[in-house]
Design a protein around this motif. Structure first.
Motif, PDB file in Angstrom:
ATOM      1  N   UNK A  18       0.824  -1.205   0.000  1.00 17.88           N
ATOM      2  CA  UNK A  18       0.000   0.000   0.000  1.00 17.88           C
ATOM      3  C   UNK A  18       0.863   1.261   0.000  1.00 17.88           C
ATOM      4  N   UNK A  19       1.944   1.245   0.776  1.00 17.34           N
ATOM      5  CA  UNK A  19       2.860   2.396   0.797  1.00 17.34           C
ATOM      6  C   UNK A  19       3.390   2.678  -0.608  1.00 17.34           C
ATOM      7  N   UNK A  20       3.781   1.615  -1.321  1.00 21.08           N
ATOM      8  CA  UNK A  20       4.314   1.792  -2.674  1.00 21.08           C
ATOM      9  C   UNK A  20       3.223   2.131  -3.670  1.00 21.08           C
ATOM     10  N   UNK A  21       2.050   1.533  -3.522  1.00 21.14           N
ATOM     11  CA  UNK A  21       0.955   1.744  -4.469  1.00 21.14           C
ATOM     12  C   UNK A  21       0.382   3.158  -4.389  1.00 21.14           C
ATOM     13  N   UNK A  22       0.428   3.763  -3.205  1.00 16.94           N
ATOM     14  CA  UNK A  22      -0.108   5.114  -3.031  1.00 16.94           C
ATOM     15  C   UNK A  22       0.935   6.196  -3.267  1.00 16.94           C
ATOM     16  N   UNK A  23       2.187   5.788  -3.483  1.00 17.41           N
ATOM     17  CA  UNK A  23       3.240   6.771  -3.702  1.00 17.41           C
ATOM     18  C   UNK A  23       3.865   7.289  -2.427  1.00 17.41           C
ATOM     19  N   UNK A  24       3.452   6.782  -1.271  1.00 21.09           N
ATOM     20  CA  UNK A  24       4.094   7.179  -0.018  1.00 21.09           C
ATOM     21  C   UNK A  24       5.513   6.634   0.078  1.00 21.09           C
ATOM     22  N   UNK A  25       5.817   5.647  -0.735  1.00 18.90           N
ATOM     23  CA  UNK A  25       7.183   5.173  -0.920  1.00 18.90           C
ATOM     24  C   UNK A  25       7.399   5.029  -2.422  1.00 18.90           C
ATOM     25  N   UNK A  26       8.581   5.422  -2.881  1.00 15.54           N
ATOM     26  CA  UNK A  26       8.851   5.361  -4.318  1.00 15.54           C
ATOM     27  C   UNK A  26       8.840   3.928  -4.832  1.00 15.54           C
ATOM     28  N   UNK A  27       9.233   3.015  -3.991  1.00 11.41           N
ATOM     29  CA  UNK A  27       9.239   1.611  -4.353  1.00 11.41           C
ATOM     30  C   UNK A  27       9.186   0.776  -3.090  1.00 11.41           C
ATOM     31  N   UNK A  28       8.932  -0.510  -3.241  1.00 12.32           N
ATOM     32  CA  UNK A  28       8.809  -1.361  -2.071  1.00 12.32           C
ATOM     33  C   UNK A  28       9.080  -2.807  -2.402  1.00 12.32           C
ATOM     34  N   UNK A  29       9.531  -3.529  -1.382  1.00 14.53           N
ATOM     35  CA  UNK A  29       9.636  -4.976  -1.493  1.00 14.53           C
ATOM     36  C   UNK A  29       8.259  -5.556  -1.183  1.00 14.53           C
TER      37      UNK A  29
END
Length: 245
Positions: free
Chosen positions: A167-178
């Motif tokens: 969710x963090x990556x999908x919403x843009x709150x993180x640029x990318x995620x594992x």
């Protein structure tokens, strides 16, 4: 015609009496496949799977404190083994082997070799809590093997489970995620964005085991679900989300 109607009614009554429900604790990474499998299971067996999604570590604590789950689909093999040792269930088997992916919702942002991690041109990197989520532990193992753990640690945005990391990556709150590959992959291809599918050699195998818990040992629906997940139709669905079986 009258005899046929009576027969049909009798079958419906028998089917309704036979059908039951099973309470299933499902690791967050397996949400999409299980949401597809549950209605298939209902159509083919008449039983209903009532699904709860969350982190394997939290489910373990809840089960120990009497949560009414009858089947656990864990994100690892250690938690079901521990529950079995504690006398809380049995009939374990590996229903899926998970794959880890480094993912961004932005097309072209993540290269196919994961070199974006070395360049470090991003502010935040989402991961699941490695103490609770096996995919988080695999992410830590991967960046450590790359020699980047200390450089990347200040950029970590930590979710309680892999669903929150996605969710963090999908919403843009993180640029990318594992994330779990299954969260961004379906039908044999990436849904959107860009990703590096982490080689299996970068971390310990993410073997995901199912266990029939004590509360479900006398429930025909729980036993039926355990059998169904080992069948060819279920395995085909599981593989379509990027898992190995």
């Amino acid at each position: 015609m009258k005899q046929w109607c009576m027969l049909a009614a009798g079958l419906a009554i028998c089917f309704g009496a036979w059908a039951g429900e099973v309470q299933v604790a499902v690791a967050a990474n397996f949400a999409a496949p299980m949401e597809k499998l549950a209605p298939m299971f209902a159509r083919e067996t008449g039983h209903k799977a009532v699904l709860s999604f969350g982190s394997t570590g939290k489910f373990y604590a809840q089960i120990r404190h009497g949560a009414p789950f009858e089947v656990l689909l864990a994100a690892d093999d250690e938690t079901p083994a521990r529950l079995e040792r504690e006398g809380r269930g049995g009939s374990r088997f590996t229903y899926a082997v998970g794959r880890l992916a480094l993912w961004s919702r932005q097309a072209g942002f993540v290269d196919a070799q994961g070199e974006v991690l070395k360049r470090g041109r991003f502010d935040r990197l989402a991961i699941a809590d490695p103490r609770l989520a096996p995919y988080g532990a695999a992410a830590i193992e991967t960046v450590r093997k790359l020699g980047l753990l200390e450089a990347l640690r200040p950029k970590f945005v930590q979710g309680e489970n892999i669903a929150q990391a996605w969710q963090f990556a999908a919403t843009g709150n993180a640029a990318l995620g594992f994330v779990a590959l299954s969260q961004v992959y379906a039908g044999g291809k990436l849904k959107e964005g860009s990703a590096w599918i982490v080689p299996a050699s970068m971390h310990a195998p993410i073997r995901q085991d199912a266990i029939l818990l004590d509360k479900g040992k006398d429930n025909a629906a729980a036993s039926a679900l355990m059998r169904y997940l080992q069948g060819s139709k279920a395995r085909a669905v599981i593989r379509s989300f990027g898992y190995e079986t």
